[in-house]
Write an enzyme that holds these catalytic residues in place. Structure first.
Site, mmCIF file in Angstrom:
data_model
loop_
_atom_site.group_PDB
_atom_site.id
_atom_site.type_symbol
_atom_site.label_atom_id
_atom_site.label_comp_id
_atom_site.label_asym_id
_atom_site.label_seq_id
_atom_site.Cartn_x
_atom_site.Cartn_y
_atom_site.Cartn_z
ATOM 1 N N ARG A 54 0.826 -1.225 0.000
ATOM 2 C CA ARG A 54 0.000 0.000 0.000
ATOM 3 C C ARG A 54 0.853 1.265 0.000
ATOM 4 O O ARG A 54 0.514 2.247 0.668
ATOM 5 C CB ARG A 54 -0.951 0.023 1.186
ATOM 6 C CG ARG A 54 -2.085 -0.976 1.128
ATOM 7 C CD ARG A 54 -3.193 -0.481 0.192
ATOM 8 N NE ARG A 54 -4.357 -1.335 0.266
ATOM 9 C CZ ARG A 54 -5.436 -1.044 1.002
ATOM 10 N NH1 ARG A 54 -5.508 0.065 1.688
ATOM 11 N NH2 ARG A 54 -6.449 -1.877 1.016
ATOM 12 N N ARG A 104 -3.755 6.943 0.476
ATOM 13 C CA ARG A 104 -4.255 8.211 1.022
ATOM 14 C C ARG A 104 -3.280 8.978 1.890
ATOM 15 O O ARG A 104 -3.483 10.166 2.134
ATOM 16 C CB ARG A 104 -5.552 7.962 1.795
ATOM 17 C CG ARG A 104 -6.728 7.713 0.876
ATOM 18 C CD ARG A 104 -7.900 7.159 1.633
ATOM 19 N NE ARG A 104 -7.533 5.862 2.198
ATOM 20 C CZ ARG A 104 -8.408 5.002 2.726
ATOM 21 N NH1 ARG A 104 -9.676 5.318 2.780
ATOM 22 N NH2 ARG A 104 -8.003 3.850 3.209
ATOM 23 N N ARG A 109 -6.935 11.127 -6.746
ATOM 24 C CA ARG A 109 -8.139 10.359 -6.446
ATOM 25 C C ARG A 109 -9.408 11.144 -6.764
ATOM 26 O O ARG A 109 -10.412 10.575 -7.178
ATOM 27 C CB ARG A 109 -8.079 9.964 -4.962
ATOM 28 C CG ARG A 109 -9.232 9.222 -4.382
ATOM 29 C CD ARG A 109 -9.251 7.783 -4.818
ATOM 30 N NE ARG A 109 -10.415 7.081 -4.276
ATOM 31 C CZ ARG A 109 -11.653 7.208 -4.730
ATOM 32 N NH1 ARG A 109 -11.914 8.014 -5.740
ATOM 33 N NH2 ARG A 109 -12.653 6.551 -4.189
ATOM 34 N N ASP A 165 -6.688 -3.088 -7.315
ATOM 35 C CA ASP A 165 -7.228 -3.642 -6.072
ATOM 36 C C ASP A 165 -7.562 -5.104 -6.280
ATOM 37 O O ASP A 165 -7.868 -5.525 -7.399
ATOM 38 C CB ASP A 165 -8.477 -2.872 -5.622
ATOM 39 C CG ASP A 165 -8.805 -3.173 -4.164
ATOM 40 O OD1 ASP A 165 -8.216 -2.547 -3.287
ATOM 41 O OD2 ASP A 165 -9.606 -4.092 -3.918
ATOM 42 N N TYR A 209 -14.366 -11.642 0.757
ATOM 43 C CA TYR A 209 -15.103 -10.404 0.454
ATOM 44 C C TYR A 209 -16.343 -10.691 -0.378
ATOM 45 O O TYR A 209 -17.392 -10.056 -0.199
ATOM 46 C CB TYR A 209 -14.182 -9.402 -0.267
ATOM 47 C CG TYR A 209 -13.168 -8.794 0.676
ATOM 48 C CD1 TYR A 209 -13.509 -7.717 1.487
ATOM 49 C CD2 TYR A 209 -11.883 -9.326 0.794
ATOM 50 C CE1 TYR A 209 -12.598 -7.167 2.377
ATOM 51 C CE2 TYR A 209 -10.965 -8.801 1.680
ATOM 52 C CZ TYR A 209 -11.325 -7.710 2.472
ATOM 53 O OH TYR A 209 -10.437 -7.175 3.356
HETATM 54 O O1 CP3 Z 1 0.006 -1.629 -2.499
HETATM 55 C C1 CP3 Z 1 -0.306 -0.723 -3.322
HETATM 56 O O2 CP3 Z 1 0.056 0.471 -3.190
HETATM 57 C C2 CP3 Z 1 -1.066 -1.131 -4.556
HETATM 58 C C3 CP3 Z 1 -2.484 -0.983 -4.522
HETATM 59 C C4 CP3 Z 1 -3.364 -1.841 -3.629
HETATM 60 C C5 CP3 Z 1 -4.605 -1.354 -3.139
HETATM 61 N N1 CP3 Z 1 -5.232 -2.383 -2.500
HETATM 62 C C6 CP3 Z 1 -5.125 0.014 -3.321
HETATM 63 C C7 CP3 Z 1 -6.246 0.490 -2.481
HETATM 64 C C8 CP3 Z 1 -3.236 -3.176 -3.206
HETATM 65 C C9 CP3 Z 1 -2.086 -4.142 -3.406
HETATM 66 C C10 CP3 Z 1 -4.431 -3.516 -2.518
HETATM 67 C C11 CP3 Z 1 -4.704 -4.856 -1.966
HETATM 68 C C12 CP3 Z 1 -5.935 -5.089 -1.207
HETATM 69 N N2 CP3 Z 1 -7.175 -4.546 -1.401
HETATM 70 C C13 CP3 Z 1 -6.031 -6.032 -0.147
HETATM 71 C C14 CP3 Z 1 -4.905 -6.942 0.312
HETATM 72 C C15 CP3 Z 1 -3.976 -6.271 1.233
HETATM 73 C C16 CP3 Z 1 -4.579 -5.862 2.557
HETATM 74 O O3 CP3 Z 1 -4.650 -4.654 2.805
HETATM 75 O O4 CP3 Z 1 -4.948 -6.768 3.342
HETATM 76 C C17 CP3 Z 1 -7.349 -5.997 0.323
HETATM 77 C C18 CP3 Z 1 -7.924 -6.813 1.443
HETATM 78 C C19 CP3 Z 1 -8.073 -5.051 -0.486
HETATM 79 C C20 CP3 Z 1 -9.520 -4.723 -0.404
HETATM 80 C C21 CP3 Z 1 -9.742 -3.300 -0.084
HETATM 81 N N3 CP3 Z 1 -9.469 -2.252 -0.934
HETATM 82 C C22 CP3 Z 1 -10.286 -2.764 1.109
HETATM 83 C C23 CP3 Z 1 -10.713 -3.576 2.317
HETATM 84 C C24 CP3 Z 1 -10.325 -1.379 0.949
HETATM 85 C C25 CP3 Z 1 -10.919 -0.376 1.916
HETATM 86 C C26 CP3 Z 1 -10.013 -0.057 3.020
HETATM 87 C C27 CP3 Z 1 -9.282 1.234 2.735
HETATM 88 O O5 CP3 Z 1 -8.069 1.278 2.987
HETATM 89 O O6 CP3 Z 1 -9.956 2.159 2.305
HETATM 90 C C28 CP3 Z 1 -9.771 -1.076 -0.327
HETATM 91 C C29 CP3 Z 1 -9.591 0.271 -0.928
HETATM 92 C C30 CP3 Z 1 -8.227 0.637 -1.433
HETATM 93 N N4 CP3 Z 1 -7.390 -0.185 -2.165
HETATM 94 C C31 CP3 Z 1 -7.582 1.889 -1.270
HETATM 95 C C32 CP3 Z 1 -6.351 1.812 -1.932
HETATM 96 C C33 CP3 Z 1 -5.325 2.908 -2.079
HETATM 97 C C34 CP3 Z 1 -8.186 3.122 -0.581
HETATM 98 C C35 CP3 Z 1 -9.381 3.620 -1.333
HETATM 99 C C36 CP3 Z 1 -9.330 5.075 -1.731
HETATM 100 O O7 CP3 Z 1 -8.263 5.657 -2.028
HETATM 101 O O8 CP3 Z 1 -10.424 5.673 -1.782
#
Ligand code: CP3
Length: 349
Positions: free
Chosen positions: A28, A32, A41, A78, A154
């Site tokens: 990640r 944000r 975004r 994602d 999910y």
């Molecule tokens: O690592 C990186 O920088 C690459 C991008 C990446 C994202 N999600 C971007 C993202 C990666 C590799 C993921 C993986 C991901 N997504 C996982 C596995 C890793 C982990 O965290 O356990 C999971 C479970 C998800 C599912 C997911 N996506 C959730 C539960 C959420 C909401 C929680 C949150 O942080 O908001 C997301 C959204 C998400 N994926 C964001 C980002 C940058 C934030 C959303 C936004 O910017 O509005």
């Protein structure tokens, strides 16, 4: 996988070399906590549109590399792009996280299909290709997918859950029906990752964020076995492809996962004790991790001491520095810059 990959430290570690200064990237790393990410975004309506708009996703992928000079870029996308591409309704609600139309039975599974899959993931593959052409020569491009168990979690829960009891109940009550879901995800994940490697990803990581909630036999069936099949299928096409497995929270099952899935390297969550990993896991292969993301938020001596301890133990073998989970939104940007400097400055103990 062209050119002289041996020159890239991260790829050398993934082939088993121990380096005096470990390569570093962060799960990640785009997100944000970065002001430039928050600005970008705003330009997309929904989060999935953001992931599926190459011009925006390329920029998000490059932002942390540009700012911190990390050793790898991870594709900005994602894990929930896969259920979306299979036809499930997926949306991201501000402040709440992902919302999916839940699949709780074998019948509901019929709504999923591969018919539009290739077309729906095509923008992600386009992002990989563009990033590959733009990255500095020394930076490794990492592709990724969620592992089937975590993606299924999910899909069944309909979003984030505190205990993930609904997906467990499905798997325990109707293992054959649940196997049909996992099998679809195995096929979809292989197609999705093969497309990423074809487009220029040099390494792939499988995120199994909810691996740690299953009893042993279920862990073997729903975490190890699907991962093993994905790794085998990828290697059939790309025999040298490095694959990092991240079965978060797997505890005493980490070793079985490492030995039996065929992954090249193991991502460790922050609860894995680094003093025993040297013997039990690094003897199997390279490891990656595992600074607690909150230690990065806090910074200062809490972070310094943790980094020293991790480097002192894991740095003696093949090791990639990372967090034990993703960067948190409240992380001060300066702490990330300090972490990178610290890891690169300090000699291995
Ligand atoms: O690592 C990186 O920088 C690459 C991008 C990446 C994202 N999600 C971007 C993202 C990666 C590799 C993921 C993986 C991901 N997504 C996982 C596995 C890793 C982990 O965290 O356990 C999971 C479970 C998800 C599912 C997911 N996506 C959730 C539960 C959420 C909401 C929680 C949150 O942080 O908001 C997301 C959204 C998400 N994926 C964001 C980002 C940058 C934030 C959303 C936004 O910017 O509005």
């Amino acid at each position: 996988m062209t050119g002289a990959p041996e020159a890239k430290g991260l790829l050398r570690v993934l082939r088993g070399e121990t380096l005096p200064v470990p390569p570093i990237w962060l799960m990640r790393q785009a997100g944000r906590y970065l002001p430039e990410y928050r600005a970008l975004r705003q330009r997309a309506s929904g989060f999935l549109d953001f992931c599926r708009t190459p011009a925006l996703a390329v920029e998000a992928t490059l932002q942390p590399v540009r700012r911190f000079g990390l050793d790898a870029a991870i594709l900005f996308s994602d894990i929930l792009v896969v259920p979306f591409a299979l036809g499930q309704e997926v949306s991201f609600v501000e402040g709440e996280g992902p919302v999916l139309e839940p699949i709780r039975s074998a019948t509901a599974l019929r709504r999923l299909s591969m018919d539009d899959f290739a077309e729906r993931v095509a923008p992600v593959h386009e992002t990989v290709a563009r990033v590959a052409s733009l990255l500095p020569e020394k930076t490794v491009l990492i592709g990724f997918a969620g592992a089937p168990w975590t993606v299924a979690s999910y899909m069944v829960e309909g979003g984030t859950s505190r205990d993930f009891n609904a997906v467990k109940a499905f798997a325990f009550a109707d293992p054959d029906g649940f196997a049909a879901l996992i099998d679809r995800l195995v096929d979809a994940t292989i197609a999705y990752l093969v497309g990423q490697v074809a487009a220029g990803a040099e390494v792939v990581q499988l995120f199994d964020s909810w691996a740690g909630i299953l009893p042993e036999s279920a862990f073997r069936r729903w975490v190890i076995e699907p991962t093993r099949r994905i790794v085998a299928a990828l290697r059939a096409q790309y025999p040298q492809l490095p694959v990092i497995g991240f079965p978060r929270g797997a505890g005493l099952m980490y070793r079985a996962y490492f030995r039996e899935t065929g992954v090249s390297a193991l991502g460790l969550d922050s609860t894995v004790p680094v003093t025993i990993v040297r013997k039990t896991l690094q003897s199997v292969g390279p490891v990656q991790g595992n600074l607690d993301p909150v230690q990065l938020v806090v910074g200062g001596t809490a972070m310094d001491d943790a980094v020293t301890a991790i480097r002192g133990s894991l740095g003696q073998g093949p090791f990639i520095f990372n967090l034990g989970h993703g960067v948190l939104p409240e992380t001060p940007v300066e702490h990330v810059a300090e972490l990178v400097a610290l890891v690169r400055r300090e000699a291995a103990a």
